[in-house]
Design an enzyme around this catalytic site. Structure first.
Site, PDB file in Angstrom:
ATOM      1  N   GLU A   1      41.275 -24.868  -3.183  1.00  0.00           N
ATOM      2  CA  GLU A   1      42.315 -23.950  -3.663  1.00  0.00           C
ATOM      3  C   GLU A   1      41.747 -23.055  -4.757  1.00  0.00           C
ATOM      4  O   GLU A   1      41.035 -23.526  -5.642  1.00  0.00           O
ATOM      5  CB  GLU A   1      43.472 -24.783  -4.217  1.00  0.00           C
ATOM      6  CG  GLU A   1      44.605 -23.959  -4.815  1.00  0.00           C
ATOM      7  CD  GLU A   1      45.644 -24.836  -5.510  1.00  0.00           C
ATOM      8  OE1 GLU A   1      46.644 -25.193  -4.865  1.00  0.00           O
ATOM      9  OE2 GLU A   1      45.452 -25.171  -6.695  1.00  0.00           O
TER      10      GLU A   1
ATOM     11  N   TYR B   1      46.998 -16.111  -4.779  1.00  0.00           N
ATOM     12  CA  TYR B   1      46.820 -17.547  -4.526  1.00  0.00           C
ATOM     13  C   TYR B   1      46.219 -17.717  -3.141  1.00  0.00           C
ATOM     14  O   TYR B   1      46.666 -17.081  -2.187  1.00  0.00           O
ATOM     15  CB  TYR B   1      48.170 -18.268  -4.581  1.00  0.00           C
ATOM     16  CG  TYR B   1      48.077 -19.711  -4.125  1.00  0.00           C
ATOM     17  CD1 TYR B   1      47.915 -20.740  -5.041  1.00  0.00           C
ATOM     18  CD2 TYR B   1      48.103 -20.040  -2.760  1.00  0.00           C
ATOM     19  CE1 TYR B   1      47.783 -22.055  -4.629  1.00  0.00           C
ATOM     20  CE2 TYR B   1      47.969 -21.354  -2.335  1.00  0.00           C
ATOM     21  CZ  TYR B   1      47.813 -22.352  -3.272  1.00  0.00           C
ATOM     22  OH  TYR B   1      47.672 -23.651  -2.862  1.00  0.00           O
TER      23      TYR B   1
END
Lengths: 380, 284
Positions: free
Chosen positions: A190, A101
Site C-alpha cells: 500500500e 491512495y
C-alpha cells in the site's frame, strides 16, 4: 508478516518505485545529524508496526534548525498504541500537489488480486469508502491474466489523470507494485499517499507492506526481515519450536492440538468465567519435544496459575503428548496444577503414562476446562 | 452416493511413500477407502501397502483414479496440485499446510468452470462414514447417518462429531475445508451439494474468525438450503490482528469477528451453539 515503512521503501528502491531521499536513524543524535545533512524542510517519521502514526504525532515536518531537536525528541519519546519508537526515518520534505491512495492486496472474498485506488490520498481509506463508496476504485485482477492495459485505462479514468508524464510514471509504479506483490508473495502493498509534486514527479511517500507467512519460507532473500513483528520473547521462541502461539492476559496456560480447538478452548474458558493466558496449538504431528517446549514457554509466564491440556488425538497421538509431559516434568518439576484432557488416538496408552506421574486425565473437554477454571478462582 | 465420496471412489495418493502419506494410506484402506495408486517422483514401480507407486500422476492415470489426496511438503505441494488438475482428476484433497495464498489463488482461478472440486489446503479431508475417507480424520469417532458437517477446522470437527456420535446422531458426509484464506471449496460450494443430497437431512457448519464465508453461508441456508442447519463459531475470545494458528483465522475488520458471524447466523434463524458439544442438542 508486517514490514516497517523503511523496509518497504528498501523494496520500493529495489523495484525502482521512486521514494523521497531518506535515512534511518536509531538514536537522537544520528537523527539530528541526518536532518541537518538533508536540509529543510525535513520530515521525522516514527517507525512502528502499527497504523495511526500521523494522528499520534509520529510524523513531524520540521521547517528549520531551531525546531529540530525538539521534534526529534518528541518523536523518540512517543508510545504509539503501545509501541515504543526505537527508529525514525529522516526524509527530505517534498511539495505536494496531489495525494493519491493506491494498494494491491489478496482479496479472499473474490479470490482475486485487488487493486484499490482513490483520488483522496493521505487519509484512512476505509473512512473515505464509508462516506463515499464511489470515490474508491476496486479492481479485481485474475492472477492468471495479470495487470493489463485496460486495467490502467480504468485506473487513470478514475483518478482523472491526463498529464502524459504523470500517466507514464504512475503506470510504472503500479506495474512495479504488481510485480513486487507477485514475486515476493505479498498479501498487501500500500502507498498512502502516492504524491504528485508541483514539478509533476510521482513519489511514494509512505509504504505498508505485508508478506504472506506461507510465502515467506520460499524467499531466501527476505530472511533479513524474519522475527521482527510485534512479538514478545515467548512468541519468537514458540515460532522457533514450530508452535502457533499468541500471548493473552489471563492465568490459564493452554496447550491444545489444532487451531480451531485451541480457539474453542479459550472461548470455553471465558464461558465458564476463566481467563486464558495464551493461544497455543502444538500442531498435528506427534512429537514429545513440542510438548516440552510448550510447557517451557507457558511455565515461565508468572501470571499462569494452572495449565490446561486439551488433546483430541487424530494425527497427534495421546501417548506422545503424555511422553512429552513426562519428559518435561523429569527435567524440571512443575508446581502449578495441571489439568489434562485426552481423547482419541492411543488414549489409553497416554492415560497409563500419566497415571505413573500421578496426573489424572479426563476425556471430557468441558470437565477439564471447568477444573482449570476452578483452580484459578472458580466457575461463575 | 453421499456427496463427493463413497466406497467405490478410486483414490490416488500423492506423496504415498512419505511418513504421513504411507501411514494415512494404511488408515484409509483399513477404513474401506479404495486406494488404487500412489505417486512419488523417483519411486515409480515400487509398492506401498500393496498399492502400485508411479513417478507421475499421468503415469498413474492408467489406474483410472476418481480422486487424489495430496500429502506432499509445502515446497512441492502446489506442483503436485497442478499435476492432478492437469491430469484431469475431478476431486483433489490437499492436506498440506503452508501453501502460499497467491499460488492457491492461481489454481482456484484456473479450475473455475472446469468441473474440478478441490478440498483444502490445510485440511483434515473428507469422510463418508461407513464407506470411505480421504485424509487424516480418525475414522472411529464417526457414525453413518444423515447430518452433513462442513468445518474450517480439524480437531474442533472431531470434538463436535464426537458429541454427535455419542448422542447417536450419525453423519452423511463430513468435510474439513481447511484453515487457509483461499481454499478449494467454501461453505457455499458444499452447501449446494448438501442441498441436493437425499442422504443429508440437516447440516452443521463449524466456522471461525476471519473472512465472511459464514455470513454468505447463513444467507444461503436461509434462502435456499431448505434443510435444518446449526452452527458453531470459534474465536469469540480471539484478539484482533493476531493470526490464531490457521493462516485464515485473523480478525481484520468488524465483520469477520466471531460475534459478527454469530449475529448474522442468528439473524437468519440459524441456531448457534455456545459450546462445541451443544451442537448435538440443536439438531434434535
Amino acid at each position: 508478516m508486517n514490514l516497517y515503512e523503511y523496509q518497504g521503501k528498501e523494496l520500493f528502491a529495489q523495484y525502482r518505485i521512486p521514494i523521497p531521499k531518506g535515512k534511518l536513524a536509531v538514536n537522537r543524535s544520528d537523527a539530528v545529524g541526518y536532518a541537518l545533512q538533508a536540509g529543510f524542510p525535513v520530515v521525522v517519521k516514527a517507525q512502528v508496526l502499527t497504523g495511526g502514526r500521523g494522528k499520534s504525532g509520529g510524523i513531524k515536518v520540521v521547517k528549520n534548525e531551531a525546531e529540530l531537536d525538539r521534534a526529534v525528541d518528541d518523536v523518540f519519546s512517543l508510545r504509539i498504541k503501545g509501541f515504543a519508537v526505537e527508529k525514525v526515518l529522516i526524509e527530505e520534505g517534498v511539495n505536494i500537489d496531489k495525494e493519491i491512495y493506491m494498494s494491491i492486496l489478496t482479496n479472499r472474498a473474490t479470490e482475486k488480486i485487488t487493486l484499490i485506488a482513490c483520488g483522496q490520498g493521505g487519509m484512512d481509506i476505509e473512512e473515505v469508502a464509508k462516506k463515499d463508496a464511489a470515490a474508491v476504485l476496486k479492481m479485481d485482477i485474475d492472477p492468471l491474466i495479470g495487470l493489463r492495459s485496460h486495467h490502467f485505462l480504468k485506473l487513470f479514468r478514475h483518478l482523472e489523470i491526463s498529464d502524459q508524464s504523470v500517466i507514464y510514471q504512475m503506470k510504472h509504479i503500479a506495474g512495479k507494485m504488481y510485480e513486487m506483490f507477485n514475486e515476493l508473495y505479498l498479501s498487501l502493498v500500500e502507498i498512502n499517499p502516492l504524491i504528485i509534486t508541483s514539478g509533476k514527479r510521482v513519489l511514494a511517500l509512505d509504504s505498508k507492506t505485508v508478506i504472506d507467512d506461507n510465502g515467506f519460507p520460499f524467499l531466501k532473500e527476505m530472511e533479513r526481515f524474519a522475527n521482527q513483528d510485534d512479538k514478545n520473547r515467548d512468541e519468537i521462541d514458540a515460532k522457533n519450536a514450530n508452535l502457533s502461539f499468541v500471548a493473552l492476559d489471563g492465568d490459564i496456560g493452554c496447550i491444545v492440538n489444532g487451531a480451531g480447538l485451541a480457539m474453542a478452548t479459550m472461548d470455553m474458558i471465558k464461558h465458564f468465567g476463566g481467563d486464558p493466558a495464551n493461544f497455543l496449538d502444538i500442531g498435528g504431528s506427534s512429537n514429545p519435544d513440542k510438548v516440552v517446549n510448550a510447557l517451557k514457554i507457558i511455565t515461565r509466564n508468572p501470571r499462569v496459575k494452572a495449565i490446561l491440556f486439551n488433546i483430541f488425538g487424530g494425527i497427534t497421538r495421546c501417548d506422545d503428548v503424555a511422553k512429552g509431559i513426562k519428559e518435561a516434568l523429569l527435567k524440571s518439576p512443575i508446581s502449578l496444577p495441571i489439568v489434562i484432557r485426552l481423547t482419541g488416538t492411543n488414549q489409553s496408552e497416554g492415560v497409563e503414562i500419566l497415571k505413573g506421574l500421578k496426573l489424572p486425565a479426563t476425556s471430557s473437554m468441558q470437565e477439564a476446562v471447568k477444573m482449570a477454571v476452578e483452580k484459578c478462582g472458580g466457575v461463575k | 452416493m453421499s456427496i463427493l465420496l463413497d466406497k467405490k471412489t478410486r483414490v490416488l495418493v500423492q506423496g504415498i511413500t512419505g511418513r504421513d502419506g504411507s501411514f494415512h494410506t494404511k488408515m484409509m484402506m483399513e477404513y474401506g477407502t479404495k486406494v488404487i495408486a500412489g505417486v512419488t517422483p523417483g519411486k515409480g514401480g515400487q509398492k506401498m501397502n500393496g498399492v502400485p507407486v508411479f513417478d507421475t500422476v499421468s503415469d498413474a492415470m492408467e489406474m483410472k483414479p476418481d480422486a487424489a489426496c495430496i500429502f506432499v511438503p509445502p515446497a512441492f505441494a502446489v506442483d503436485a496440485l497442478w499435476e492432478s488438475v492437469e491430469a484431469g482428476i475431478k476431486l483433489i484433497t490437499v492436506i498440506t499446510e503452508g501453501i502460499p495464498t497467491l499460488e492457491m489463488m492461481k489454481v482456484k482461478n484456473h479450475i473455475k468452470g472446469r468441473g474440478i472440486t478441490i478440498i483444502g489446503p490445510n485440511c483434515p479431508g473428507i469422510i463418508t462414514p461407513g464407506e470411505a475417507k480421504i485424509g487424516i480424520l480418525p475414522g472411529s469417532i464417526f457414525k453413518k447417518g444423515n447430518v452433513g458437517v462442513i468445518s474450517r477446522s480439524g480437531t474442533l470437527t472431531y470434538e463436535v462429531v464426537y458429541a454427535l456420535t455419542e448422542k447417536g446422531i450419525g453423519q452423511s458426509t463430513v468435510i474439513g475445508i481447511g484453515g487457509d484464506p483461499i481454499i478449494g471449496s467454501r461453505f457455499l460450494d458444499l452447501l449446494e451439494k448438501f442441498k441436493n443430497d437425499k442422504k443429508t437431512d440437516s447440516v452443521v457448519i463449524i466456522g471461525e474468525i476471519g473472512g465472511n464465508d459464514e455470513i454468505e453461508a447463513a444467507q444461503f441456508i436461509k434462502e435456499e438450503l431448505k434443510k435444518p442447519a446449526c452452527a458453531f463459531i470459534a474465536g469469540k475470545s480471539a484478539p484482533a490482528g493476531k493470526k490464531m494458528g490457521h493462516a485464515g483465522a485473523i480478525i481484520s475488520g468488524s465483520s469477520d469477528t466471531a460475534q459478527a458471524k454469530i449475529e448474522a447466523l442468528l439473524g437468519m434463524g440459524i441456531p448457534v451453539a455456545a459450546l462445541p458439544q451443544d451442537v448435538a442438542g440443536l439438531l434434535k
